[in-house]
Every structure is written in C-alpha cells, then in structure tokens.
Design an enzyme around this catalytic site. Structure first.
Site, PDB file in Angstrom:
ATOM      1  N   GLU A  57      47.233  32.533  68.619  1.00 49.37           N
ATOM      2  CA  GLU A  57      47.154  33.920  67.990  1.00 49.37           C
ATOM      3  C   GLU A  57      46.895  34.965  69.022  1.00 49.37           C
ATOM      4  O   GLU A  57      47.375  36.236  68.786  1.00 49.37           O
ATOM      5  CB  GLU A  57      45.639  34.014  66.916  1.00 49.37           C
ATOM      6  CG  GLU A  57      45.958  33.377  65.577  1.00 49.37           C
ATOM      7  CD  GLU A  57      45.994  31.786  65.771  1.00 49.37           C
ATOM      8  OE1 GLU A  57      46.490  31.037  64.976  1.00 49.37           O
ATOM      9  OE2 GLU A  57      45.619  31.234  66.754  1.00 49.37           O
ATOM     10  N   HIS A 126      39.398  28.511  55.990  1.00 48.68           N
ATOM     11  CA  HIS A 126      40.683  29.103  55.435  1.00 48.68           C
ATOM     12  C   HIS A 126      40.380  30.116  54.396  1.00 48.68           C
ATOM     13  O   HIS A 126      41.344  30.344  53.546  1.00 48.68           O
ATOM     14  CB  HIS A 126      41.528  27.913  54.677  1.00 48.68           C
ATOM     15  CG  HIS A 126      41.913  27.202  55.768  1.00 48.68           C
ATOM     16  ND1 HIS A 126      41.245  25.941  56.029  1.00 48.68           N
ATOM     17  CD2 HIS A 126      43.235  26.819  56.417  1.00 48.68           C
ATOM     18  CE1 HIS A 126      41.998  25.391  56.896  1.00 48.68           C
ATOM     19  NE2 HIS A 126      43.039  25.870  56.925  1.00 48.68           N
TER      20      HIS A 126
END
Length: 334
Positions: A57, A126
């Site tokens: 990321e 998540h």
C-alpha cells in the site's frame, strides 16, 4: 445502476475523457478488483492505464504521488480501508503536503478509493471505518457517498480535483439499497432509484451536503450506510427527522448543518466508526458552537463501540434502527 456499476461508470467516463487518468492497485486489472469495481476497464483501455500493483500500500500511494506530480491523474484502490495504514505516511507527509511545500509548483491529483465499513463479516481487518483519521489531515478531502448517483458524481469530481481525495465506499451499499436492518437489497431507493444514474459525464460537488429526508422535529447528521439506517429509524419511530447526508465529510457543508439544526432545534449524529474521537465529536462541537441558542435538547451520538471490531457481533456493533430510533425519541421527548 448499483453503486459498483456507478463507480465503474465514473472511472470509464474519466478514462475516456482524459488520457492522463490511470488506475492501479491490487487485483484491479485482469481480475477487476475484489468487488469488481474496475471489471472490464483493463480490456478497454489496456495494461498501461489499468494495471495491478504489488501488495504494498505504501508503494501504491507513493507511486501515485509521483505520477500526480508528473502530470497524471492516478486513481488507486486500497483493497480494504483497513489496509491503508502502511500508506499513511505517504498520504499525510507527501500527498497532503505537496501543494503547500512546493508553493503550488506541484500538486497531488490522486484519488484513493477504498471499501469501508462492515456488513460482510470481515472482522477486524476488513470492516473498519477510518474516516476521522483523514479529516484531521490538512490538505486531504474525505468523501463517503450513500447512493449510486452521488457515488458517480463525487468520484468524477474527485478525479478532476487537483488535491488528494480519500474516497470511502460503504461495502453494504455496493450491490443495491437495503432496508436499514440487513444487507439484502430492497427497492426503490428513497432518493435515487436504481437505474437513475446518467451514463455520461456529470459531477456532484465535493463541498455540499444533501437533504436526504426533509423533516422538522430533529436533524440527523449521517453519511454512507448510516443514512439508510437513520431513514429506517425515522420511519419506524414516526419521528419527523430531517436527515442530512454529509457526502463530503471534509470539507464540510457547515451551512446545511446549521440551517437544519436551527430549524429543528435538535440533533442526532450517526456514524459506524468507534465513538471516541470519531468524526461525530467534531460535528457535535460545530453544532454546539453555531447552534447553541437554538438547541432544545442535548446533542446525541449513535456510533460503533469503543472496542476492536467484533467479528461474531458485527450487526450489534454498528448502529441499527433500534439504537438510532431510541436516540430520536430521547431528543424529541426531552
């Protein structure tokens, strides 16, 4: 359109209009993204404009900052909002500050898309809602749509913007509206029925809220999935609530908030993220500062718990119509 289709349409429109728009992230190319938001775009525009990135990321956002400074308009996908933290230094120290530290010589016109919130039993890694983290950073814009029409218009505005935009997408709303209780789609949308999304180019301002549901008894400030939860609560309790969909969390449409609270004299704030230091605290402060002499009852917050995200108790963790409805009754009866 569903929200997924609307988001894909926005990217398609902008890639066709502007050859500098590029899309990349984990699995967004051939696979079309874990939620299929970019499905078909690589086949249409080629691997040089829609491509996969390594599982990094920090690398994804860092590369996007450089691309933006060079003249491109990157749209990157962080597969889940929970994964964005390794990229936080690039977002805060580079993207958000580039315009200012270069005295306007360089900008960072990048859009960082990421699914957020619960509803898929994804647990702690998540399902987070990190919007408050980004609203604290000068130089960033933070957006969370509640419906397909706004999602497309806001995303086009984000891609065209010369500053970095954090674009949060509620997973529970990806495949259609729901009744505020479950993730089962229901029709029609209260404001934008499915299908009523123009195929071509249009924008929704990054600086304006919308009156999702007019009312006179209490103002509800919400965004994303919680707009629908709040509507369900108002319908079930019979409270004539005016629901303000913030849409753009920061910069904030303060005028819309103040005008509504001055009219109703009451305010309930609803968000899915944890309570302490959540964005609701900032909203409470602003309402208190600007509307104190118009308030008829204390401001209420309905939020997630101050705990790590509980996998097995997901539907109890985030606010539902029952909790929101109880708050509506308390403030209207005060």
């Amino acid at each position: 359109m569903t929200m997924i289709q609307a988001l894909r349409s926005a990217m398609d429109v902008m890639m066709e209009r502007d050859p500098n728009v590029v899309i990349f992230g984990e699995d967004v190319g051939y696979f079309g993204g874990v939620f299929r938001c970019t499905e078909g775009l690589q086949a249409k525009y080629g691997k040089s404009r829609v491509f996969d990135a390594p599982i990094s990321e920090s690398g994804i956002v860092g590369a996007a900052v450089g691309m933006g400074a060079y003249g491109l308009r990157p749209v990157v996908e962080i597969q889940f909002a929970d994964y964005v933290y390794p990229a936080f230094d690039q977002i805060v120290s580079e993207a958000a500050r580039l315009r200012y530290r270069s005295n306007g010589d360089f900008t960072a016109p990048l859009t960082i898309r990421m699914p957020c919130g619960g509803g898929i039993y994804g647990g702690q890694t998540h399902s987070q809602s990190p919007e408050a983290v980004f609203t604290h950073v000068c130089g960033l814009r933070t957006v969370m749509p509640s419906n397909p029409y706004d999602a497309k218009g806001l995303l086009i505005s984000a891609i065209e913007n010369d500053d970095p935009v954090i674009f949060l997408e509620p997973k529970r709303l990806y495949n259609g509206p729901f009744d505020g209780h479950h993730d089962k789609p229901v029709v029609p949308w209260s404001k934008h029925p499915m299908g009523e999304v123009p195929e071509g180019y249009y924008t929704v301002p990054l600086t304006s809220a919308s009156i999702f549901r007019p009312g006179k008894d209490v103002t509800v400030l919400a965004y994303g999935t919680m707009v629908w939860v709040s509507e369900a609560a108002a319908n079930e309790t019979g409270v004539d609530a005016e629901i303000i969909d913030l849409r753009s969390i920061w910069p904030l449409d303060l005028d819309a908030i103040v005008n509504s609270v001055k009219k109703t004299g009451r305010c309930v704030i609803v968000h899915e993220a944890t309570r302490t230091s959540g964005f609701g605290a900032e909203l409470m402060s602003l309402v208190q500062e600007h509307c104190f002499y118009h308030l008829e009852a204390p401001i209420e917050r309905v939020t997630g718990w101050d705990t790590p995200y509980p996998h097995a108790q997901e539907w109890a963790y985030f606010p539902g119509p029952g909790r929101v409805g109880a708050a509506l009754k308390r403030v209207t009866e005060a």
